[in-house]
Scaffold this motif. Sequence first.
Motif, mmCIF file in Angstrom:
data_model
loop_
_atom_site.group_PDB
_atom_site.id
_atom_site.type_symbol
_atom_site.label_atom_id
_atom_site.label_comp_id
_atom_site.label_asym_id
_atom_site.label_seq_id
_atom_site.Cartn_x
_atom_site.Cartn_y
_atom_site.Cartn_z
ATOM 1 N N ALA A 108 103.844 -7.833 7.319
ATOM 2 C CA ALA A 108 103.881 -8.029 8.769
ATOM 3 C C ALA A 108 105.021 -7.236 9.410
ATOM 4 O O ALA A 108 104.830 -6.551 10.430
ATOM 5 C CB ALA A 108 104.018 -9.514 9.094
ATOM 6 N N VAL A 109 106.225 -7.317 8.815
ATOM 7 C CA VAL A 109 107.344 -6.596 9.423
ATOM 8 C C VAL A 109 107.185 -5.090 9.239
ATOM 9 O O VAL A 109 107.578 -4.305 10.122
ATOM 10 C CB VAL A 109 108.703 -7.076 8.863
ATOM 11 N N TRP A 110 106.594 -4.669 8.117
ATOM 12 C CA TRP A 110 106.334 -3.243 7.959
ATOM 13 C C TRP A 110 105.292 -2.758 8.964
ATOM 14 O O TRP A 110 105.379 -1.634 9.462
ATOM 15 C CB TRP A 110 105.870 -2.939 6.531
ATOM 16 N N GLY A 111 104.300 -3.616 9.265
ATOM 17 C CA GLY A 111 103.330 -3.246 10.292
ATOM 18 C C GLY A 111 103.993 -3.067 11.643
ATOM 19 O O GLY A 111 103.683 -2.121 12.387
ATOM 20 N N ALA A 112 104.928 -3.969 11.959
ATOM 21 C CA ALA A 112 105.638 -3.863 13.236
ATOM 22 C C ALA A 112 106.614 -2.695 13.255
ATOM 23 O O ALA A 112 107.030 -2.243 14.328
ATOM 24 C CB ALA A 112 106.387 -5.169 13.520
ATOM 25 N N ILE B 25 98.845 -4.964 19.670
ATOM 26 C CA ILE B 25 98.211 -5.801 20.699
ATOM 27 C C ILE B 25 99.244 -6.660 21.416
ATOM 28 O O ILE B 25 99.279 -6.748 22.641
ATOM 29 C CB ILE B 25 97.136 -6.692 20.062
ATOM 30 N N ALA B 26 100.139 -7.304 20.620
ATOM 31 C CA ALA B 26 101.091 -8.246 21.196
ATOM 32 C C ALA B 26 102.230 -7.554 21.937
ATOM 33 O O ALA B 26 102.682 -8.044 22.975
ATOM 34 C CB ALA B 26 101.656 -9.144 20.088
ATOM 35 N N LEU B 27 102.700 -6.413 21.403
ATOM 36 C CA LEU B 27 103.891 -5.779 21.960
ATOM 37 C C LEU B 27 103.610 -4.440 22.632
ATOM 38 O O LEU B 27 104.354 -4.038 23.524
ATOM 39 C CB LEU B 27 104.937 -5.560 20.848
ATOM 40 N N GLY B 28 102.552 -3.752 22.177
ATOM 41 C CA GLY B 28 102.283 -2.420 22.702
ATOM 42 C C GLY B 28 101.178 -2.362 23.736
ATOM 43 O O GLY B 28 100.856 -1.276 24.225
ATOM 44 N N GLY B 29 100.573 -3.509 24.042
ATOM 45 C CA GLY B 29 99.523 -3.534 25.054
ATOM 46 C C GLY B 29 98.213 -2.924 24.621
ATOM 47 O O GLY B 29 97.369 -2.601 25.466
ATOM 48 N N GLU B 30 97.988 -2.740 23.302
ATOM 49 C CA GLU B 30 96.734 -2.168 22.825
ATOM 50 C C GLU B 30 95.642 -3.232 22.800
ATOM 51 O O GLU B 30 95.916 -4.427 22.803
ATOM 52 C CB GLU B 30 96.931 -1.578 21.426
ATOM 53 N N ARG B 31 94.395 -2.772 22.737
ATOM 54 C CA ARG B 31 93.257 -3.686 22.712
ATOM 55 C C ARG B 31 92.300 -3.272 21.602
ATOM 56 O O ARG B 31 92.105 -2.084 21.347
ATOM 57 C CB ARG B 31 92.510 -3.673 24.058
ATOM 58 N N LEU B 32 91.715 -4.256 20.932
ATOM 59 C CA LEU B 32 90.732 -4.001 19.879
ATOM 60 C C LEU B 32 89.346 -4.364 20.384
ATOM 61 O O LEU B 32 89.162 -5.409 20.998
ATOM 62 C CB LEU B 32 91.045 -4.838 18.626
ATOM 63 N N GLY B 33 88.379 -3.481 20.087
ATOM 64 C CA GLY B 33 87.004 -3.792 20.412
ATOM 65 C C GLY B 33 86.361 -4.591 19.299
ATOM 66 O O GLY B 33 87.023 -5.060 18.361
ATOM 67 N N ALA B 34 85.035 -4.736 19.370
ATOM 68 C CA ALA B 34 84.308 -5.519 18.374
ATOM 69 C C ALA B 34 84.452 -4.912 16.971
ATOM 70 O O ALA B 34 84.603 -5.625 15.979
ATOM 71 C CB ALA B 34 82.834 -5.611 18.761
ATOM 72 N N VAL B 35 84.433 -3.567 16.879
ATOM 73 C CA VAL B 35 84.566 -2.898 15.574
ATOM 74 C C VAL B 35 85.936 -3.181 14.979
ATOM 75 O O VAL B 35 86.081 -3.456 13.785
ATOM 76 C CB VAL B 35 84.329 -1.380 15.719
ATOM 77 N N GLY B 36 86.966 -3.116 15.801
ATOM 78 C CA GLY B 36 88.316 -3.383 15.326
ATOM 79 C C GLY B 36 88.479 -4.817 14.852
ATOM 80 O O GLY B 36 89.125 -5.079 13.829
ATOM 81 N N LEU B 37 87.903 -5.768 15.583
ATOM 82 C CA LEU B 37 87.977 -7.169 15.175
ATOM 83 C C LEU B 37 87.245 -7.392 13.859
ATOM 84 O O LEU B 37 87.708 -8.155 12.998
ATOM 85 C CB LEU B 37 87.395 -8.063 16.269
ATOM 86 N N LEU B 38 86.094 -6.738 13.688
ATOM 87 C CA LEU B 38 85.370 -6.829 12.417
ATOM 88 C C LEU B 38 86.217 -6.271 11.280
ATOM 89 O O LEU B 38 86.273 -6.847 10.183
ATOM 90 C CB LEU B 38 84.044 -6.072 12.517
ATOM 91 N N GLY B 39 86.882 -5.159 11.536
ATOM 92 C CA GLY B 39 87.746 -4.571 10.520
ATOM 93 C C GLY B 39 88.869 -5.496 10.119
ATOM 94 O O GLY B 39 89.175 -5.650 8.923
ATOM 95 N N GLY B 40 89.492 -6.156 11.081
ATOM 96 C CA GLY B 40 90.552 -7.111 10.773
ATOM 97 C C GLY B 40 90.055 -8.262 9.921
ATOM 98 O O GLY B 40 90.729 -8.710 8.984
ATOM 99 N N ALA B 41 88.845 -8.747 10.234
ATOM 100 C CA ALA B 41 88.266 -9.836 9.442
ATOM 101 C C ALA B 41 88.004 -9.393 8.006
ATOM 102 O O ALA B 41 88.209 -10.164 7.049
ATOM 103 C CB ALA B 41 86.972 -10.315 10.099
ATOM 104 N N LEU B 42 87.556 -8.138 7.825
ATOM 105 C CA LEU B 42 87.299 -7.633 6.476
ATOM 106 C C LEU B 42 88.593 -7.485 5.679
ATOM 107 O O LEU B 42 88.615 -7.736 4.470
ATOM 108 C CB LEU B 42 86.572 -6.287 6.547
#
Length: 301
Positions: A27-31, A271-288
């Motif tokens: 998580a911290v490396w992602g941030a 999303i939380a800090l940079g104001g980015e948004r994920l579409g349906a494909v991105g949400l599916l990717g996160g779930a995978l």
Amino acid sequence: MSTIAVPGALAPRRAWLTDLPLLLVAAVWGASYLAAKDVTTARTVIAVLVLRFAVALPVLVVAGRRSLRALSAAQWRGGATLGLILSGIFLLETYGVVHTSATNAGLVISLTMIFTPLAEAAVTRVRPARPFLAAAGISVLGVVLLTQSGGFTRPSPGDLLMLLAAVARTVHVLVMSRGKAVRGAGALPLTTVQLGTAVVVFALLSTGADTTPWGVAADFGAREWAGLLFLAVFCTLFAFFVQMWAVRRTSPSRVGLLLGTEPLWAAAAGIALGGERLGAVGLLGGALVVAGTVWGRRAAG
């Protein structure tokens, strides 16, 4: 790993005690992608790395001064070897992030999930379990879908640097896990030796750079110092101490898979800090990514 038998009812709980800190590291490396982009440019990479490690090193030296004296000459050499690998990882990753998009960086570095079990299999001559490889493949597919929401660009020199960083991460995990020279040494002194070696490498490289660490530090404002402290304390001190501690309690493949969730956390930070948004494909990717990691944990045992 310990050879002491663990009752079945306690094993999952003990596994989570190791896995949760690794997930926090991911998580911290992602941030760290956002933090690094805020404080680093192509001209200041080495200077920022000197500052980042120099801030963290004194804390480790003070905390582990007694255990450092207990290291043998072979353990000092082993820690220094790990430090050389570590300095290569940071140089490759930092220059890679500067010279490519965050989307590509997150996608390419996630290949550590595949490289680690394959490299471990080559060293031990034991073929990885098919469920584990399938789980890793699902996680990588999830990363592809997750990062596509930002738009995949054509390969660049930065992408190659991130690919080499993924290879270097794999080597680092395997050497920590299997290196005879560092066996029996504590996580704190070995982490200190690694970071000390990296500071020396970066300081030597900075002597021929256009920008000096103290010059960059003088130009930093409150935002840049906050980002640097986050990189030093959480992404360096905490992260590498946990990685050293965890790799001795689980398999390198499992460590690689859990740390491979880093792109998921990078997206969450965006999303939380940079104001980015994920579409349906991105949400599916996160779930995978989540599903593949959970399955891989079970397959790794």
